[in-house]
Design a protein around this motif. Structure first.
Motif, PDB file in Angstrom:
ATOM      1  N   ASN A 127      13.017  19.152   3.099  1.00  0.00           N
ATOM      2  CA  ASN A 127      12.182  20.530   3.180  1.00  0.00           C
ATOM      3  C   ASN A 127      11.143  20.519   3.789  1.00  0.00           C
ATOM      4  N   GLN A 128      10.815  19.577   4.392  1.00  0.00           N
ATOM      5  CA  GLN A 128       9.242  19.462   5.291  1.00  0.00           C
ATOM      6  C   GLN A 128       7.965  19.632   4.516  1.00  0.00           C
ATOM      7  N   ASN A 129       8.077  19.313   3.140  1.00  0.00           N
ATOM      8  CA  ASN A 129       7.273  19.441   2.189  1.00  0.00           C
ATOM      9  C   ASN A 129       6.482  18.070   1.878  1.00  0.00           C
ATOM     10  N   LEU A 130       4.995  18.068   1.627  1.00  0.00           N
ATOM     11  CA  LEU A 130       4.156  16.803   1.510  1.00  0.00           C
ATOM     12  C   LEU A 130       4.574  16.693  -0.049  1.00  0.00           C
ATOM     13  N   THR A 131       5.121  15.537  -0.507  1.00  0.00           N
ATOM     14  CA  THR A 131       5.454  15.382  -1.726  1.00  0.00           C
ATOM     15  C   THR A 131       4.548  14.215  -2.371  1.00  0.00           C
ATOM     16  N   GLY A 132       3.742  13.947  -1.685  1.00  0.00           N
ATOM     17  CA  GLY A 132       2.566  13.085  -2.303  1.00  0.00           C
ATOM     18  C   GLY A 132       1.456  12.528  -1.355  1.00  0.00           C
ATOM     19  N   ASP A 133       0.276  12.432  -1.958  1.00  0.00           N
ATOM     20  CA  ASP A 133      -1.026  12.077  -0.912  1.00  0.00           C
ATOM     21  C   ASP A 133      -1.572  10.746  -1.513  1.00  0.00           C
ATOM     22  N   PHE A 134      -1.512   9.681  -1.051  1.00  0.00           N
ATOM     23  CA  PHE A 134      -1.786   8.549  -1.617  1.00  0.00           C
ATOM     24  C   PHE A 134      -2.893   7.396  -1.152  1.00  0.00           C
ATOM     25  N   PRO A 135      -4.062   7.929  -1.347  1.00  0.00           N
ATOM     26  CA  PRO A 135      -5.365   7.130  -0.987  1.00  0.00           C
ATOM     27  C   PRO A 135      -5.356   6.020  -1.566  1.00  0.00           C
ATOM     28  N   THR A 136      -5.806   4.925  -0.826  1.00  0.00           N
ATOM     29  CA  THR A 136      -5.794   3.491  -1.394  1.00  0.00           C
ATOM     30  C   THR A 136      -7.158   2.899  -0.695  1.00  0.00           C
ATOM     31  N   GLU A 137      -8.102   2.450  -1.501  1.00  0.00           N
ATOM     32  CA  GLU A 137      -9.226   1.923  -1.150  1.00  0.00           C
ATOM     33  C   GLU A 137      -9.070   0.353  -0.769  1.00  0.00           C
ATOM     34  N   LEU A 138      -9.826   0.005   0.391  1.00  0.00           N
ATOM     35  CA  LEU A 138      -9.699  -1.337   0.723  1.00  0.00           C
ATOM     36  C   LEU A 138     -11.219  -1.643   0.501  1.00  0.00           C
ATOM     37  N   LYS A 139     -11.596  -2.784   0.042  1.00  0.00           N
ATOM     38  CA  LYS A 139     -13.014  -3.373  -0.209  1.00  0.00           C
ATOM     39  C   LYS A 139     -13.091  -4.563   0.563  1.00  0.00           C
ATOM     40  N   GLY A 140     -13.742  -4.526   1.859  1.00  0.00           N
ATOM     41  CA  GLY A 140     -13.695  -5.799   2.604  1.00  0.00           C
ATOM     42  C   GLY A 140     -12.583  -5.520   3.891  1.00  0.00           C
ATOM     43  N   THR A 141     -12.705  -6.604   4.671  1.00  0.00           N
ATOM     44  CA  THR A 141     -11.823  -6.589   5.884  1.00  0.00           C
ATOM     45  C   THR A 141     -10.899  -7.757   5.956  1.00  0.00           C
ATOM     46  N   HIS A 142     -10.860  -8.707   4.945  1.00  0.00           N
ATOM     47  CA  HIS A 142      -9.973  -9.666   4.967  1.00  0.00           C
ATOM     48  C   HIS A 142      -8.730  -9.298   4.980  1.00  0.00           C
ATOM     49  N   PRO A 143      -7.899 -10.096   5.826  1.00  0.00           N
ATOM     50  CA  PRO A 143      -6.448  -9.718   5.896  1.00  0.00           C
ATOM     51  C   PRO A 143      -5.560  -9.708   4.454  1.00  0.00           C
ATOM     52  N   LYS A 144      -6.127 -10.544   3.447  1.00  0.00           N
ATOM     53  CA  LYS A 144      -5.439 -10.496   2.176  1.00  0.00           C
ATOM     54  C   LYS A 144      -5.936  -9.028   1.549  1.00  0.00           C
ATOM     55  N   VAL A 145      -7.059  -8.511   1.837  1.00  0.00           N
ATOM     56  CA  VAL A 145      -7.731  -7.238   1.255  1.00  0.00           C
ATOM     57  C   VAL A 145      -6.630  -6.122   1.784  1.00  0.00           C
ATOM     58  N   THR A 146      -6.147  -6.278   2.901  1.00  0.00           N
ATOM     59  CA  THR A 146      -5.405  -5.240   3.584  1.00  0.00           C
ATOM     60  C   THR A 146      -4.062  -5.314   3.032  1.00  0.00           C
ATOM     61  N   GLU A 147      -3.513  -6.702   3.027  1.00  0.00           N
ATOM     62  CA  GLU A 147      -2.087  -6.998   2.263  1.00  0.00           C
ATOM     63  C   GLU A 147      -2.096  -6.110   0.959  1.00  0.00           C
ATOM     64  N   ARG A 148      -3.046  -6.554  -0.012  1.00  0.00           N
ATOM     65  CA  ARG A 148      -3.027  -6.174  -1.283  1.00  0.00           C
ATOM     66  C   ARG A 148      -3.175  -4.868  -1.429  1.00  0.00           C
ATOM     67  N   GLY A 149      -3.789  -3.934  -0.608  1.00  0.00           N
ATOM     68  CA  GLY A 149      -4.078  -2.487  -0.427  1.00  0.00           C
ATOM     69  C   GLY A 149      -2.651  -1.834  -0.048  1.00  0.00           C
ATOM     70  N   ILE A 150      -1.993  -2.520   0.957  1.00  0.00           N
ATOM     71  CA  ILE A 150      -0.642  -1.968   1.455  1.00  0.00           C
ATOM     72  C   ILE A 150       0.295  -2.005   0.300  1.00  0.00           C
ATOM     73  N   ASN A 151       0.266  -3.198  -0.441  1.00  0.00           N
ATOM     74  CA  ASN A 151       1.379  -3.499  -1.333  1.00  0.00           C
ATOM     75  C   ASN A 151       1.335  -2.492  -2.560  1.00  0.00           C
ATOM     76  N   ALA A 152       0.124  -2.145  -2.945  1.00  0.00           N
ATOM     77  CA  ALA A 152      -0.421  -1.014  -4.011  1.00  0.00           C
ATOM     78  C   ALA A 152       0.262   0.313  -3.371  1.00  0.00           C
ATOM     79  N   LEU A 153      -0.023   0.414  -2.074  1.00  0.00           N
ATOM     80  CA  LEU A 153       0.431   1.754  -1.670  1.00  0.00           C
ATOM     81  C   LEU A 153       2.088   1.794  -1.654  1.00  0.00           C
TER      82      LEU A 153
END
Length: 173
Positions: A127-153
């Motif tokens: 239907n070409q509709n937006l069905t969800g908008d998901f902001p996820t905060e990343l505190k820091g730049t370490h790869p583990k921070v990015t990985e945890r944020g992406i897993n939560a997303l």
């Protein structure tokens, strides 16, 4: 009796599953860096890692089929940074061309050296509709921070897909 068994065997072998795995396309994340030193090589690399991390995380969470959309198709469809993020119909058309049910359009928004946000839109291709908008905060730049944020997303995205799938089954005739 053998005929019935043979018919049943053919049915099992050649029938398609009714509840096929949801087909999800994840577009490459765009970097929106408004810091004093924008688009540092480390941030470009970090942002480029988000798509494969998200695809892996989604795959680990359940029975999902990851659909690939070529970078050339994505680049052709966009008119600049944030275009696909803001125009669901264009992103949905990309997904439809590739046979996806869902498209995830992501943006890595960096306003500070201390934190950034991974923003993701989940678009229903049908239907070409937006069905969800998901902001996820990343505190820091370490790869583990990015990985945890992406897993939560990934958990948020798959939960929404399952919620919508359950809802459509309840409303089916």
């Amino acid at each position: 009796m053998k005929l019935i068994g043979l018919i049943f065997w053919f049915y099992l072998v050649f029938s398609h599953p009714v509840n096929a795995a949801p087909r999800i396309a994840v577009l490459n994340f765009e970097l929106l860096d408004v810091t004093l030193l924008p688009n540092a090589p480390e941030e470009l690399t970090r942002t480029a890692s988000m798509k494969p991390l998200l695809e892996q995380a989604i795959s680990r969470l359940g029975n999902y089929e990851i659909v690939q959309i070529s970078i050339n198709d994505q680049n052709t469809a966009t008119a600049g940074v944030g275009y696909l993020f803001n125009f669901n119909d264009i992103a949905a058309k990309l997904g439809k061309q590739s046979g996806a049910d869902w498209v995830v359009v992501g943006q890595h928004s960096k306003h500070s050296f201390l934190y950034s946000y991974v923003m993701a839109h989940l678009i229903n291709v049908k239907n070409q509709n937006l069905t969800g908008d998901f902001p996820t905060e990343l505190k820091g730049t370490h790869p583990k921070v990015t990985e945890r944020g992406i897993n939560a997303l990934a958990k948020k995205l798959t939960a929404r897909i399952m919620q919508l799938a359950d809802s459509s089954l309840k409303h089916a005739p």
